[in-house]
Design an enzyme around this catalytic site. Structure first.
Site, PDB file in Angstrom:
ATOM      1  N   ASP A 197       0.864  -1.183   0.000  1.00  0.00           N
ATOM      2  CA  ASP A 197       0.000   0.000   0.000  1.00  0.00           C
ATOM      3  C   ASP A 197       0.896   1.225   0.000  1.00  0.00           C
ATOM      4  O   ASP A 197       2.121   1.113  -0.096  1.00  0.00           O
ATOM      5  CB  ASP A 197      -0.955  -0.015   1.213  1.00  0.00           C
ATOM      6  CG  ASP A 197      -2.294   0.628   0.867  1.00  0.00           C
ATOM      7  OD1 ASP A 197      -2.300   1.839   0.594  1.00  0.00           O
ATOM      8  OD2 ASP A 197      -3.315  -0.078   0.853  1.00  0.00           O
ATOM      9  N   HIS A 272      -2.654   3.040  -4.357  1.00  0.00           N
ATOM     10  CA  HIS A 272      -2.163   2.473  -3.087  1.00  0.00           C
ATOM     11  C   HIS A 272      -0.741   1.938  -3.290  1.00  0.00           C
ATOM     12  O   HIS A 272      -0.409   0.856  -2.828  1.00  0.00           O
ATOM     13  CB  HIS A 272      -3.098   1.356  -2.603  1.00  0.00           C
ATOM     14  CG  HIS A 272      -4.414   1.882  -2.105  1.00  0.00           C
ATOM     15  ND1 HIS A 272      -4.546   2.480  -0.874  1.00  0.00           N
ATOM     16  CD2 HIS A 272      -5.628   1.917  -2.687  1.00  0.00           C
ATOM     17  CE1 HIS A 272      -5.823   2.857  -0.714  1.00  0.00           C
ATOM     18  NE2 HIS A 272      -6.497   2.539  -1.802  1.00  0.00           N
ATOM     19  N   GLU A 340      -9.698   2.469  -5.553  1.00  0.00           N
ATOM     20  CA  GLU A 340      -9.472   3.872  -5.189  1.00  0.00           C
ATOM     21  C   GLU A 340      -8.334   4.565  -5.947  1.00  0.00           C
ATOM     22  O   GLU A 340      -7.516   5.241  -5.336  1.00  0.00           O
ATOM     23  CB  GLU A 340      -9.217   3.972  -3.681  1.00  0.00           C
ATOM     24  CG  GLU A 340     -10.399   3.497  -2.860  1.00  0.00           C
ATOM     25  CD  GLU A 340     -10.158   3.589  -1.365  1.00  0.00           C
ATOM     26  OE1 GLU A 340     -11.054   4.107  -0.685  1.00  0.00           O
ATOM     27  OE2 GLU A 340      -9.092   3.166  -0.888  1.00  0.00           O
TER      28      GLU A 340
HETATM   29  C1  ACM Z   1     -10.899  -0.616  -0.077  1.00  0.00           C
HETATM   30  O1  ACM Z   1     -11.489  -0.508   0.994  1.00  0.00           O
HETATM   31  N1  ACM Z   1     -10.245   0.406  -0.572  1.00  0.00           N
HETATM   32  C2  ACM Z   1     -10.881  -1.864  -0.815  1.00  0.00           C
END
Ligand code: ACM
Ligand code: ZN
Length: 770
Positions: A197, A272, A340
Site C-alpha cells: 500500500d 495504493h 481507489e
Molecule cells: C478498499 O477498501 N479500498 C478496498
C-alpha cells in the site's frame, strides 16, 4: 397423582440447570449443520490410538494428537491402517467437499469425510469440544472428555476469508501464524494478505530489492492517529516498518496449508502504491515531480501518485513481481487490488495519454480497465485467476476475474455477477473490522461508524432482491481487517476477535442454523480457547450503548447490551453499580442533571465497562428541536459528544453550506446565553462552520438576532481534535424559541495537509441555553 405431579415439578426446578446443561453440552462456533446429542462421554487417554487410511490423513491426525503432548502429558498414537483403534478416519466419497460426519460414542470416535479438509474440520470440532486447556502450554490436571454425539456438518460457502492489511501495520510472522491457528479453529479457509500500500511494501522480491529496502520503511509518527500523521519531510529517517522474507512467506504459506487455509497475496495497483514508487520512482508518471515517499498516514494528495499506465517498464516490473508471487503462493487466486485510483496524473501524463490514443480509450477509467486487463491476461496465462476490488466494474471487466464487493453493501460486485463473474462479499458497512466493534466511548480510536459483533453476525450476503444467478456466482464472504489504527499485532487481534467468530458463522453455517443465544455460548467456549492461547480479544459486546432522547423536558434513557445473557444494573445516585443495584428493564425517564451509572452483570460479576452519563441541566435540556436533520434531538439530550464525531452524540448536516435548527423551550423563559458545542478533528475534515447566527422569538415567526460569530480560515482550519463551545451572551430576553443558523466553509482549502479539496463538515453538540 397430584402429589407425584408436584414432586415432578419440584424436581424439574431443582435440577433445571443441570438438566439444561446435560441437554446442551455442545456449544460450537460456527454452528454445525446437524447434531444429535447422546449421553455419556468419550475419554482421550494415553492408550487412545487414531487410525488413518493414508499419509494425508496421518498429517492431520498427528497435528490433533500433538495438541495433547504438553497439556495432557501424552500423545495419542497415530497409525496407518490400524484395526480397532478408538478413533478412526474413514473416507466416505458420498460426502461433499470440506464436509464431515462425526460419531462419538463412549467407546470410540468415527470420522467420515471425502477429503482431507473434511477430516481436518472434524478435528477442529473435537478440539473445540475438549477442555480449553488443550490449547495451553503447561501440563493441565484434566480429564480429556468429549460428549457423546453424532454430527453431520459442512460449509455453506467454499470461500471463508479474512483479509489482513499488513501494509498499514506490519504484523510479524509469528503473529500471523497465531492468527492462522485461530482461523483454523473457526473453519476459515482463506487468508488474503494485503501486502502493499502507500504505507508499506511487505514482501521480499528478489529482483527488486529496493521494494523492501526502501518501501518497507516509513517515518514513525508515534501514537498519532492515522489521519493526523504528517508526511515525511526532506531528510527525515524512515525507521518504522518490516517485511516478510521469502523464507518467512514460505513458512506462513506452509503453516496455513497445514490448517487447510489458502493464502492469497494482494499487490495493490495502480493506486495504493506509494511504497513501491518510493523505491522505484521511475514507475510513476513522469509528470510527478515531487519526492515520493512511503506514507505514514492519509498522505494528503500524495496517494494520487500512481503507477504510470503508459510506461512499458511498469508492466515488466509487475509481471516480474507476479512471477515471484506465483513461485511463493500456490493459491489459485492472485489479487491485484485496483481500488481507489485517483487518475489526476493519468489525465496529464503524455505516456498515459499516448496509451489511451493507441488503445482507443476514451476515459481514464478505461485506461484502468486496460491496465488491469493486461495483468489479468498475464495471470491467466500462468493458469491462475486474478482477483480485485469492485472498482474493476468501473470499466471493461477482466475476463474470469473474481471481484471483492466492498462498496454499497458490496452490491458494486453485482455488476460483475451480471457478466457471469464470481464474486466475494466483504461490504465495508458490515465486514470491515476497522470499524468500532462496540459503544465508541470505550473503544480504541478508529474510523467511521460501528460494525459490532452482532452486526457481523446478522449479515446475510444473499439479498431478497437478487437475481437467482447471483447466488451461484457468490463464492463466499470475507472479513477485511484494515489496520490504519493498529500499532501492533495485539491491537489487530483485539479488532479481529471475537468478530471473526461471527464472520465464521456467516461463512460456514446455514442461515437457518444461526441463533444468537446459541452463538453466545459457542463464542464463550471459543474465547476460552483463545484465553489459553494468550490471544487478546475485545469484551466490547458487554459494554452499554446508551440512547438518550429528549421528551417534554425530561430525558428518556435507553440502555442496550449486545449480550442478551446479562443484566444491566444502574444507579442514579453516583454510586458505582454492583450486584445489588437496580436491574434495568425498560427505558428510564429522568430529570436533567441526573447522573446515570450502569454496567452489565452476569450473576454477581460485572462484565463490561462502567458507563457514566452525567446528564446536563440547562434551559435547552430535554426540549424539542425543530430541524430537518434526523439526529437533531442529540443537541438537547443532555449528553455531550466525545472527541469522536461518529459516537452517535454529534449532529451533522448533509448540506455543507448551511444548517438551521430551532429549540422550543415550551414556555417563555428569560434567556441571556447560548453555547453551541463545535467539534474540530482536523484529519477527518471536521471543522467549525464559517458563521453562526443566534436568533430568538416568542412565536417562532418573528425572530430577533442576538448574536453572530464569524471565523477566519485560520481559525476554522486549526489543527487538532477538540471541542469548542461557541458562546453568545446578550441582554436577557423573554422568549420561547431559539434559532441557530450556521454557514459552512464548503471544501477544505488546498493548504489542508490531509484533505485538500474534500468537504469540510461541521458537527454540533450540545446546545446549552441559560
Ligand atoms: C478498499 O477498501 N479500498 C478496498
Ligand atoms: Zn503516466
Amino acid at each position: 397423582m397430584n402429589r407425584w405431579f408436584f414432586i415432578y415439578l419440584w424436581s424439574l426446578l431443582f435440577f433445571s440447570t443441570d438438566y439444561l446443561y446435560a441437554q446442551h453440552p455442545i456449544n460450537l462456533v460456527p454452528a454445525p449443520l446437524l447434531i444429535e446429542e447422546g449421553d455419556g462421554f468419550f475419554q482421550v487417554t494415553e492408550e487412545t490410538v487414531i487410525s488413518v487410511e493414508n499419509e494425508a490423513q496421518e498429517g492431520i491426525a498427528s497435528d490433533f494428537a500433538d495438541l495433547f503432548t504438553v497439556p495432557a502429558g501424552f500423545t495419542p498414537m497415530v497409525e496407518i491402517g490400524g484395526q480397532n483403534a478408538a478413533i478412526s478416519l474413514v473416507t466416505d466419497k458420498a460426502l461433499k467437499k470440506e464436509a464431515y460426519r462425526l460419531k462419538v460414542s463412549e467407546d470410540n470416535i468415527r470420522i467420515y469425510a471425502s477429503d482431507t479438509k473434511g477430516f481436518f474440520y472434524a478435528f477442529q470440532t473435537l478440539r473445540l469440544l475438549l477442555p480449553s486447556d488443550i490449547e495451553g502450554q503447561t501440563l493441565a490436571n484434566q480429564i480429556w472428555k468429549l460428549p457423546v454425539f453424532t454430527m453431520t456438518d459442512g460449509p455453506r460457502f467454499g470461500y471463508r476469508s479474512l483479509m489482513l492489511d499488513v501494509a498499514r501495520c506490519f504484523i510479524p510472522k509469528e503473529e500471523v501464524l497465531r492468527i492462522l491457528d485461530c482461523m483454523a479453529l473457526l473453519k476459515l479457509n482463506t487468508l488474503h494478505l494485503h501486502l502493499s500500500d502507500d504505507t508499506g511494501w511487505r514482501l521480499e522480491i528478489k529482483k527488486y530489492p529496493r521494494l523492501t529496502e526502501v518501501g518497507a520503511w516509513r517515518v514513525d509518527r508515534g501514537r498519532l492517529p492515522f489521519y493526523a500523521r504528517r508526511n515525511q519531510a526532506e531528510g527525515e529517517k524512515t525507521t518504522l516498518g518490516g517485511f516478510y522474507t521469502q523464507d518467512d512467506m514460505e513458512e506462513i504459506v506452509a503453516y496455513a496449508a497445514d490448517r487447510q487455509i489458502n493464502v492469497i497475496p494482494e499487490i495493490d495497483v495502480p493506486a495504493h502504491s506509494c511504497a513501491a514508487l518510493a523505491a522505484y520512482p521511475e514507475l510513476a508518471c513522469p509528470v510527478v515531480k515531487e519526492m515520493i515517499t512511503v506514507l505514514p498516514g492519509l498522505g494528503g494528495r500524495n496517494p494520487e501518485m500512481i503507477y504510470c499506465a503508459g510506461n512499458e517498464k511498469v508492466f515488466t516490473f509487475l509481471q516480474d513481481v507476479i512471477d515471484e508471487l506465483l513461485q511463493l503462493f500456490p493459491s489459485p487466486y492472485i489479487n491485484m487490488g485496483g481500488d481507489e485510483a485517483t487518475k489526476t496524473y493519468w489525465k496529464i501524463c503524455p505516456l498515459c495519454q499516448k496509451r489511451m490514443q493507441e488503445e482507443h480509450l476514451k476515459e481514464v477509467e478505461d485506461l484502468q480497465g486496460y491496465f488491469m486487463g493486461r495483468l489479468n491476461d498475464y495471470i491467466r496465462s500462468k493458469g491462475r485467476t486474478m482477483m480485485g476490488w469492485d472498482e474493476l466494474t468501473n470499466s471493461k471487466l477482466p475476463d474470469k476475474a473474481v471481484i471483492l464487493g466492498w462498496q454499497g453493501l458490496g452490491n458494486a460486485a453485482l455488476k460483475a455477477a451480471d457478466q457471469g463473474l464470481n464474486f466475494v462479499m466483504t461490504p465495508a458497512r458490515v465486514l470491515y473490522l476497522i470499524r468500532y466493534q462496540g459503544p465508541q466511548w470505550f473503544e480504541p480510536l478508529t474510523y467511521f461508524g460501528n460494525n459490532t459483533l452482532r452486526d457481523v453476525y446478522n449479515y446475510e450476503p444473499v439479498q431478497a432482491d437478487w437475481k437467482p444467478e447471483y447466488e451461484k456466482l457468490l463464492l463466499g464472504v470475507q472479513a477485511s481487517m484494515w489496520t490504519e489504527f493498529c500499532y501492533n499485532a495485539d491491537d489487530v487481534m483485539y479488532m479481529l476477535f471475537p468478530r471473526l467468530a461471527a464472520l465464521a458463522e456467516v461463512a460456514w453455517s446455514q442461515k437457518e442454523k444461526k441463533n444468537w443465544t446459541d452463538f453466545q455460548q459457542g463464542l464463550d467456549n471459543y474465547l476460552a480457547h483463545l484465553n489459553k492461547k494468550d490471544v487478546p480479544y475485545a469484551s466490547s459486546m458487554y459494554n452499554i450503548q446508551h440512547t438518550v432522547v429528549p421528551e417534554k423536558g425530561k430525558l428518556c434513557v435507553k440502555l442496550d447490551c449486545e449480550r442478551t445473557d446479562v443484566e444491566i444494573r444502574y444507579t442514579l445516585d453516583g454510586r458505582v453499580p454492583d450486584m445489588y443495584s437496580s436491574v434495568y428493564t425498560m427505558p428510564l425517564k429522568l430529570d436533567a442533571g441526573t447522573v446515570v451509572k450502569c454496567a452489565s452483570f452476569v450473576k454477581d460479576m460485572r462484565k463490561g465497562e462502567i458507563l457514566t452519563l452525567p446528564l446536563l441541566n440547562n434551559k435547552a435540556t430535554g426540549k424539542h428541536v425543530l430541524s430537518k436533520a434526523p439526529m437533531a434531538y442529540l443537541l438537547t439530550n443532555g449528553v455531550r459528544g466525545s472527541l469522536r464525531q461518529s459516537d452517535f452524540e454529534w449532529c451533522t448536516w448533509d448540506n455543507l453550506n448551511s444548517a438551521s435548527f430551532t429549540v422550543d423551550l415550551q414556555q417563555t423563559e428569560s434567556v441571556q446565553q447560548v453555547l453551541l458545542g463545535c467539534l474540530t478533528n482536523y484529519g477527518m475534515a471536521v471543522h467549525k462552520p464559517k458563521r453562526v447566527i443566534v436568533e430568538v422569538s416568542k412565536d417562532n415567526r418573528t425572530f430577533v438576532q442576538v448574536g453572530q460569530k464569524e471565523f477566519s480560515e485560520t481559525e476554522i482550519f486549526r489543527d487538532g481534535n477538540y471541542v469548542e463551545d461557541v458562546e453568545f451572551t446578550f441582554k436577557a430576553r423573554k422568549v420561547r424559541y431559539v434559532r441557530v443558523t450556521a454557514e459552512g466553509f464548503g471544501s477544505c482549502p488546498e493548504s489542508h495537509y490531509m484533505r485538500p479539496g474534500q468537504p469540510a463538515r461541521y458537527y454540533f453538540d450540545e446546545l446549552q441555553i441559560r
